[in-house]
Scaffold this motif. Sequence first.
Motif, PDB file in Angstrom:
ATOM      1  N   CYS A  46      -5.944  19.392 -44.866  1.00 37.35           N
ATOM      2  CA  CYS A  46      -5.853  20.545 -45.769  1.00 37.35           C
ATOM      3  C   CYS A  46      -6.969  21.540 -45.472  1.00 37.35           C
ATOM      4  N   PHE A  47      -8.194  21.059 -45.333  1.00 34.71           N
ATOM      5  CA  PHE A  47      -9.338  21.933 -45.072  1.00 34.71           C
ATOM      6  C   PHE A  47      -9.229  22.571 -43.689  1.00 34.71           C
ATOM      7  N   LEU A  48      -8.706  21.804 -42.736  1.00 34.30           N
ATOM      8  CA  LEU A  48      -8.491  22.330 -41.389  1.00 34.30           C
ATOM      9  C   LEU A  48      -7.515  23.511 -41.431  1.00 34.30           C
ATOM     10  N   VAL A  49      -6.421  23.352 -42.158  1.00 32.77           N
ATOM     11  CA  VAL A  49      -5.423  24.421 -42.283  1.00 32.77           C
ATOM     12  C   VAL A  49      -6.061  25.665 -42.889  1.00 32.77           C
ATOM     13  N   TYR A  50      -6.773  25.488 -43.992  1.00 34.03           N
ATOM     14  CA  TYR A  50      -7.383  26.633 -44.668  1.00 34.03           C
ATOM     15  C   TYR A  50      -8.373  27.352 -43.762  1.00 34.03           C
ATOM     16  N   LEU A  51      -9.247  26.608 -43.128  1.00 35.65           N
ATOM     17  CA  LEU A  51     -10.309  27.226 -42.327  1.00 35.65           C
ATOM     18  C   LEU A  51      -9.765  27.925 -41.085  1.00 35.65           C
ATOM     19  N   VAL A  52      -8.769  27.335 -40.446  1.00 33.21           N
ATOM     20  CA  VAL A  52      -8.180  27.979 -39.267  1.00 33.21           C
ATOM     21  C   VAL A  52      -7.496  29.287 -39.670  1.00 33.21           C
ATOM     22  N   GLU A  53      -6.742  29.258 -40.766  1.00 31.74           N
ATOM     23  CA  GLU A  53      -6.086  30.478 -41.234  1.00 31.74           C
ATOM     24  C   GLU A  53      -7.114  31.519 -41.683  1.00 31.74           C
ATOM     25  N   ARG A  54      -8.139  31.046 -42.361  1.00 35.35           N
ATOM     26  CA  ARG A  54      -9.178  31.957 -42.888  1.00 35.35           C
ATOM     27  C   ARG A  54      -9.944  32.626 -41.746  1.00 35.35           C
ATOM     28  N   ILE A  55     -10.386  31.830 -40.781  1.00 32.44           N
ATOM     29  CA  ILE A  55     -11.142  32.375 -39.640  1.00 32.44           C
ATOM     30  C   ILE A  55     -10.248  33.274 -38.796  1.00 32.44           C
ATOM     31  N   GLY A  56      -9.001  32.862 -38.619  1.00 33.92           N
ATOM     32  CA  GLY A  56      -8.069  33.634 -37.805  1.00 33.92           C
ATOM     33  C   GLY A  56      -7.786  35.015 -38.368  1.00 33.92           C
ATOM     34  N   CYS A  57      -7.958  35.189 -39.680  1.00 34.21           N
ATOM     35  CA  CYS A  57      -7.717  36.484 -40.317  1.00 34.21           C
ATOM     36  C   CYS A  57      -9.011  37.259 -40.579  1.00 34.21           C
ATOM     37  N   THR A  58     -10.139  36.727 -40.114  1.00 37.23           N
ATOM     38  CA  THR A  58     -11.425  37.377 -40.334  1.00 37.23           C
ATOM     39  C   THR A  58     -11.653  38.458 -39.277  1.00 37.23           C
ATOM     40  N   LYS A  59     -11.871  39.678 -39.737  1.00 35.12           N
ATOM     41  CA  LYS A  59     -12.068  40.790 -38.809  1.00 35.12           C
ATOM     42  C   LYS A  59     -13.496  40.835 -38.266  1.00 35.12           C
ATOM     43  N   ASN A  60     -14.457  40.443 -39.098  1.00 35.29           N
ATOM     44  CA  ASN A  60     -15.856  40.437 -38.676  1.00 35.29           C
ATOM     45  C   ASN A  60     -16.324  39.003 -38.489  1.00 35.29           C
ATOM     46  N   ARG A  61     -16.260  38.518 -37.264  1.00 34.70           N
ATOM     47  CA  ARG A  61     -16.612  37.119 -36.977  1.00 34.70           C
ATOM     48  C   ARG A  61     -18.122  36.872 -37.023  1.00 34.70           C
ATOM     49  N   LYS A  62     -18.910  37.925 -37.277  1.00 40.09           N
ATOM     50  CA  LYS A  62     -20.365  37.769 -37.378  1.00 40.09           C
ATOM     51  C   LYS A  62     -20.843  37.816 -38.821  1.00 40.09           C
ATOM     52  N   SER A  63     -19.928  37.926 -39.766  1.00 41.37           N
ATOM     53  CA  SER A  63     -20.310  37.995 -41.180  1.00 41.37           C
ATOM     54  C   SER A  63     -20.808  36.648 -41.676  1.00 41.37           C
ATOM     55  N   LEU A  64     -21.467  36.658 -42.825  1.00 44.58           N
ATOM     56  CA  LEU A  64     -21.981  35.426 -43.415  1.00 44.58           C
ATOM     57  C   LEU A  64     -20.855  34.450 -43.705  1.00 44.58           C
ATOM     58  N   CYS A  65     -19.752  34.970 -44.272  1.00 42.66           N
ATOM     59  CA  CYS A  65     -18.601  34.109 -44.592  1.00 42.66           C
ATOM     60  C   CYS A  65     -18.009  33.497 -43.326  1.00 42.66           C
ATOM     61  N   ALA A  66     -17.911  34.300 -42.265  1.00 39.46           N
ATOM     62  CA  ALA A  66     -17.350  33.802 -41.008  1.00 39.46           C
ATOM     63  C   ALA A  66     -18.223  32.685 -40.448  1.00 39.46           C
ATOM     64  N   ASN A  67     -19.531  32.877 -40.472  1.00 38.90           N
ATOM     65  CA  ASN A  67     -20.453  31.844 -39.975  1.00 38.90           C
ATOM     66  C   ASN A  67     -20.349  30.571 -40.808  1.00 38.90           C
ATOM     67  N   MET A  68     -20.251  30.746 -42.126  1.00 38.11           N
ATOM     68  CA  MET A  68     -20.141  29.590 -43.018  1.00 38.11           C
ATOM     69  C   MET A  68     -18.835  28.842 -42.767  1.00 38.11           C
ATOM     70  N   ASN A  69     -17.743  29.584 -42.606  1.00 36.03           N
ATOM     71  CA  ASN A  69     -16.449  28.942 -42.375  1.00 36.03           C
ATOM     72  C   ASN A  69     -16.385  28.251 -41.017  1.00 36.03           C
ATOM     73  N   GLU A  70     -17.023  28.837 -40.021  1.00 35.67           N
ATOM     74  CA  GLU A  70     -17.048  28.185 -38.711  1.00 35.67           C
ATOM     75  C   GLU A  70     -17.862  26.894 -38.760  1.00 35.67           C
ATOM     76  N   GLU A  71     -18.949  26.890 -39.528  1.00 39.71           N
ATOM     77  CA  GLU A  71     -19.719  25.660 -39.700  1.00 39.71           C
ATOM     78  C   GLU A  71     -18.902  24.624 -40.476  1.00 39.71           C
ATOM     79  N   SER A  72     -18.154  25.077 -41.493  1.00 37.15           N
ATOM     80  CA  SER A  72     -17.276  24.159 -42.229  1.00 37.15           C
ATOM     81  C   SER A  72     -16.221  23.569 -41.312  1.00 37.15           C
ATOM     82  N   LEU A  73     -15.674  24.401 -40.425  1.00 40.16           N
ATOM     83  CA  LEU A  73     -14.659  23.911 -39.485  1.00 40.16           C
ATOM     84  C   LEU A  73     -15.247  22.860 -38.553  1.00 40.16           C
ATOM     85  N   ARG A  74     -16.445  23.100 -38.069  1.00 38.52           N
ATOM     86  CA  ARG A  74     -17.090  22.094 -37.204  1.00 38.52           C
ATOM     87  C   ARG A  74     -17.290  20.783 -37.960  1.00 38.52           C
TER      88      ARG A  74
END
Length: 230
Positions: free
Chosen positions: A69-97
Amino acid sequence: TIEEMNSSTDLSIDKGILGVALVINFLIYNRYIDGDVDEVLGDVDALLYKNLKNEDIHYGLSCTSGLVCFLVYLVERIGCTKNRKSLCANMNEESLRTVINKLGQTAMPQFVNLTKDVYTSIINDYPILFLYLGKAIKLGVYSDTIYSIAKTWTKSVTSYLPYHSINRLYLAISLSYLNQSIKNELLEKYVKLLLFSLDMDDIYKEVDEKIMNINEGAFFIDILLWASKN
C-alpha cells in the motif's frame, strides 16, 4: 475533505487517508482542481514518514494497509511531483527507500502464498507489488537496490504457480512489466511458463460475467486481456 482527512491516523488506501490522498494527488496533477500538492498533502507525507521510521510499528505486505500500500502511494506521489528537490519530494523518496528495505527483509518468505489463491481479485498483493517495483525503478529512486532485491527474489517467485488461471495471467503481466527494467532471464522463462500453462476457457469459467465491477468481475478480465495484449 482535507480537514476531515487530517483528523485521521488510518494510513490505509481502502478506508484511510492514503486513499483520499491518492485521489487528491491525481486531481491536482491532471488539473481537475487547482492547488499546491505538496502543501495539501504535506501532513499526510509527514505522518507516513514518521510511522515508517518508528521501529515499534510492524507492517505486513497488504496492498491496502501494509508495505505494498505504501509503495503504491509513494510511487504515485513521487511520479506526480513536479519539483523533485522540494522538502516533500525528499521526504517521500526517503520513505520509499524505507519501504523498499522493509520489503526486502520481509516479503520473500510470503511468496509461498502465491499457490494459496482461493479467489480472484484485482486487489492482489503480489502482482501489485511487482508492478509498482517496476514503476519505482523507472522513477530512478533506489533503482540499484530494487534491482538487487528483485534478483534475489527471482528463484523463490519462480518456484510457485498460482492455482487460478486468472491469477497466473495477472502474475505474468506484472512480472513481465518488472522484467522490462531488470531483464532477468529466469524471470522471462517463468513468464513464458505462466502463459503456456493458461487455459483460456478456465479464465472465463473462473469469473461470473454478471458481476460488473473492476475488482472481481468481467471488467477485471477485460483489463487483464488488454494488458496481456500490450
